[in-house]
Design a protein around this motif. Structure first.
Motif: not given
Length: 447
Positions: A85-87, A117-128, A135-142
């Protein structure tokens, strides 16, 4: 006492809007998949492992994404869950109708994403940027590549102001606003406050929209405000909608038509906004029943519900249907081709209204299916709401043993005063059950 019981029951129902759908997904993660594919046989990547890997990856940090990640944290452990989530800010968007009418502040609608954001959960601060389910993968803008075992897509939808000629620049005009964006919702209130005389025009686009009742809610509130301030006699309140009906469920549409007639509101069906000429204060509409025929309406105030559609990253992915929406089974919310992918919220192609209630009301029991339950609290004044509840078939599916098509003050207070608090403190944490048990209780076991 009757009103108090109604308030309590409705709080319980609305506090739990997300729970049922989340639990349906949780159940299916533990059980066999409808496609017959076992968990051990899900799609796996033939490439080298990504730099980050999670058992559960959630795309989107809106209502559905945050609440779902909270449930997954309790199921899998925080270290196994990530949210992309980037926001930096999270907004309770249902309250924007009241912000646009001056009944709430825009500040009250938002909180830092970090705080919810739930504590301990990884927050990836980027846009999909790219989703690769094969291939079960996601790439973000960064440039980060993330692999997953399970994917929950909660990307919402995209606003397309640019699809109406002249609208993006017109939104700088003081007489034009839109309750669908945090950047423009306060402009609605300013335009309403500054209204003198003439046409107050409200629009509904020729696309699917989130909260389809919202474009007319602000019309009712504006009418009420103009009456309270003594300006209504010099105003023409006009609602131009692309739809062939005022509301999709006849029971509530009949009630709304009575309100429209009693308040002398002008409703034009099958009229779609195609251009805004801010300098001339003109809005151009096309008659959808006679393509090419247009009508120009001058306005003193204009509220625009913009065209909407699936976000581009989803539309361009293998997960999309032909229209670009996430292609899920309407009964179990599982992707039709990728069994380790689930969908939630506005990004899906579920044949129901895109509302918060629709996000959260899939059925928990494994023997039952999500019936398409959705809810739309139609704000009809500064102190009344018509509470519409319905299923996939467009049939009323009401919680209370009363006529919910009637305007009620208690429902307004539920929406305006109680639900925002409970959204932040319970709804996003995934702690509540859904409306089905309360509906059965109040209807003595009958649907």
């Amino acid at each position: 006492m009757g009103q108090l019981l109604s308030i309590i029951a409705h709080i319980l129902m609305y506090c739990s809007l997300l729970f049922q759908q989340r639990m349906a997904a949780l159940h299916r993660l533990r059980q066999c998949h409808p496609t017959g594919t076992a968990i051990s046989h899900l799609h796996t990547s033939s490439r080298a492992p990504a730099k980050q890997h999670y058992k559960m990856l959630v795309l989107g940090g809106g209502s559905g994404g945050i609440a779902m990640s909270a449930r997954m944290k309790r199921m899998l452990g925080a270290e196994n869950v990530a949210v992309v989530e980037p926001s930096e800010m999270h907004y309770y968007q249902p309250i924007w109708t009241l912000v646009g009418a001056g009944a709430k502040s825009v500040a009250s609608s938002g909180r830092p994403t970090a705080s919810i954001m739930p504590s301990g959960v990884k927050w990836v601060k980027s846009r999909v940027q790219e989703i690769s389910p094969d291939t079960n993968t996601v790439r973000t803008e960064d440039g980060t590549e993330i692999s997953y075992e399970y994917l929950i897509v909660a990307l919402g939808l995209q606003l397309h102001y640019e699809k109406i000629k002249g609208l993006p620049e017109a939104l700088e005009h003081p007489k034009i606003g839109s309750n669908y964006s945090v950047e423009t919702v306060e402009k609605t209130w300013k335009a309403l406050q500054n209204f003198k005389e003439g046409n107050a025009v409200f629009t509904f686009p020729n696309t699917p929209v989130k909260c389809p009742g919202a474009p007319q809610k602000i019309m009712y509130l504006s009418d009420d405000f103009l009456r309270k301030t003594g300006k209504r006699a010099n105003a023409n309140v006009i609602y131009n909608t692309s739809l062939p009906v005022l509301f999709g469920i006849k029971k509530y549409a009949d009630s709304l038509w009575q309100i429209v007639k009693s308040r002398d509101l002008q409703v034009n069906l099958r009229h779609n906004l195609i251009e805004v000429r801010a300098d001339k204060q003109e809005a151009v509409f096309e008659n959808l029943d006679n393509p090419g025929e247009t009508k120009v309406i001058e306005f003193e105030m204009l509220h625009v519900a913009p065209p909407m559609g699936p976000c581009s990253v989803l539309k361009d992915s293998p997960l999309a249907d032909q229209a670009g929406w996430l292609d899920v089974d309407k009964d179990c919310l599982q992707h039709k081709r990728y069994p380790n992918v689930f969908g939630i919220g506005d990004c899906t192609n579920l044949p129901t209204a895109k509302t918060a209630a629709a996000v959260g009301s899939a059925i928990l029991e494994s023997t039952l299916r999500y019936d398409g339950y959705s809810s739309c609290p139609l704000v009809t004044s500064y102190n009344t709401v018509v509470l519409a509840e319905f299923d996939y078939n467009g049939q009323p599916l009401e919680t209370f043993p009363i006529n919910q098509a009637k305007e009620r003050r208690v429902m307004y207070h539920m929406k305006a005063d109680l639900m925002p608090y409970l959204y932040w403190h319970g709804f996003l944490r995934g702690l509540w059950g859904g409306p089905e048990p309360y509906r059965k209780l109040l209807h003595l076991g009958m649907k």
